[in-house]
Design a protein around this motif. Structure first.
Motif, PDB file in Angstrom:
ATOM      1  N   VAL A   1      -1.522  -8.640  -6.602  1.00 25.04           N
ATOM      2  CA  VAL A   1      -2.706  -7.765  -6.600  1.00 25.04           C
ATOM      3  C   VAL A   1      -2.757  -7.131  -5.220  1.00 25.04           C
ATOM      4  CG1 VAL A   1      -5.222  -7.706  -6.715  1.00 25.04           C
ATOM      5  CG2 VAL A   1      -3.930  -9.151  -8.301  1.00 25.04           C
TER       6      VAL A   1
ATOM      7  N   GLN B   1      -7.537   1.303  -7.197  1.00 22.93           N
ATOM      8  CA  GLN B   1      -6.984   0.324  -8.137  1.00 22.93           C
ATOM      9  C   GLN B   1      -6.198  -0.737  -7.355  1.00 22.93           C
ATOM     10  OE1 GLN B   1      -7.271  -0.169 -11.321  1.00 22.93           O
ATOM     11  NE2 GLN B   1      -8.224   1.699 -12.097  1.00 22.93           N
ATOM     12  N   THR B   2      -6.302  -1.969  -7.801  1.00 25.68           N
ATOM     13  CA  THR B   2      -5.562  -3.052  -7.133  1.00 25.68           C
ATOM     14  C   THR B   2      -4.349  -3.500  -7.945  1.00 25.68           C
ATOM     15  OG1 THR B   2      -7.035  -4.689  -8.146  1.00 25.68           O
ATOM     16  CG2 THR B   2      -7.597  -3.935  -5.915  1.00 25.68           C
ATOM     17  N   HIS B   3      -4.166  -2.939  -9.122  1.00 25.83           N
ATOM     18  CA  HIS B   3      -3.032  -3.315  -9.960  1.00 25.83           C
ATOM     19  C   HIS B   3      -1.919  -2.281  -9.828  1.00 25.83           C
ATOM     20  CE1 HIS B   3      -5.134  -6.642 -11.778  1.00 25.83           C
ATOM     21  NE2 HIS B   3      -6.169  -5.841 -12.025  1.00 25.83           N
ATOM     22  N   ILE B   4      -0.719  -2.723  -9.494  1.00 26.49           N
ATOM     23  CA  ILE B   4       0.420  -1.831  -9.284  1.00 26.49           C
ATOM     24  C   ILE B   4       0.729  -1.020 -10.540  1.00 26.49           C
ATOM     25  CG2 ILE B   4       2.937  -1.826  -8.899  1.00 26.49           C
ATOM     26  CD1 ILE B   4       2.412  -4.187  -6.928  1.00 26.49           C
ATOM     27  N   THR B   5       0.550  -1.628 -11.709  1.00 24.28           N
ATOM     28  CA  THR B   5       0.856  -0.922 -12.965  1.00 24.28           C
ATOM     29  C   THR B   5      -0.001   0.342 -13.132  1.00 24.28           C
ATOM     30  OG1 THR B   5      -0.654  -2.451 -14.085  1.00 24.28           O
ATOM     31  CG2 THR B   5       1.705  -2.947 -14.218  1.00 24.28           C
ATOM     32  N   SER B   6      -1.181   0.375 -12.488  1.00 22.71           N
ATOM     33  CA  SER B   6      -2.045   1.561 -12.589  1.00 22.71           C
ATOM     34  C   SER B   6      -1.402   2.786 -11.949  1.00 22.71           C
ATOM     35  CB  SER B   6      -3.397   1.295 -11.906  1.00 22.71           C
ATOM     36  OG  SER B   6      -4.056   0.228 -12.516  1.00 22.71           O
TER      37      SER B   6
END
Length: 200
Positions: A64, A155-160
């Motif tokens: 995260v 956003q803290t999620h790389i996938t975003s």
């Protein structure tokens, strides 16, 4: 002789990135117009964006982000989009790409896991190549200045980051190239095709 200035190095890097992007687009006679006029190429980049998004989702133990990624809000109304000039569209996409390049760079500094870092590097290269390419299209004098007021989110999620990039390529960028094709592909490019869903 070590004395190459940082500005010269930056310009050389920009030229190298743009050249490699155009070479990647097609082996011979690659050009920005070719990318716009050959609809198969933007479809190729959409597929690559989907593939990167899928592959990063398969990476194990993605962290995260402690420093959130600032991402553009790339959803848009097609009706409003059609009412904008090509120059306005170009500048809007440049702002979106600028945020994405910054987000990928920031995330790379926080990811040590090889799979995630590899996908982020690839996304950075693609987004930055489009960023440089779009600066070669201009209907107004002067260089693009980063005076963006585009809406963004953290956003803290790389996938975003990958989701946003795929949505941008599949959405605004694809429609922008479709609009450009109406202008560029009728200016004597003998081998170019009419854009799909042609409006005559």
């Amino acid at each position: 002789m070590q004395g190459r200035s940082p500005q010269l190095s930056m310009e050389l890097n920009r030229l190298l990135l743009l050249t490699s992007f155009l070479l990647h687009v097609k082996e011979d006679r690659a050009s920005p117009q070719r990318l716009v006029c050959d609809n198969r190429l933007i479809q190729k980049y959409i597929l690559e964006a989907k593939d990167m998004e899928k592959r990063v989702g398969q990476c194990q133990a993605l962290p995260v982000l402690s420093c959130p990624a600032v991402l553009p809000l790339v959803e848009f109304s097609l009706q409003q989009w059609k009412s904008k000039s090509n120059e306005t569209k170009r500048r809007e996409i440049l702002c979106d790409l600028s945020l994405l390049v910054g987000a990928a760079t920031g995330a790379l500094g926080q990811v040590s896991e090889e799979c995630g870092a590899r996908q982020l590097s690839q996304l950075y290269q693609h987004a930055n190549s489009f960023f440089l390419l779009l600066q070669t299209f201009s209907w107004e004098a002067g260089h693009w200045e980063p005076s963006c007021s585009s809406h963004s989110m953290e956003q803290t999620h790389i996938t975003s980051i990958f989701l946003t990039y795929r949505q941008l390529v599949q959405g605004k960028l694809r429609f922008f190239f479709h609009d450009l094709a109406k202008v560029l592909c009728k200016q004597g490019q003998g081998a170019s095709r009419d854009p799909p869903c042609g409006a005559r």
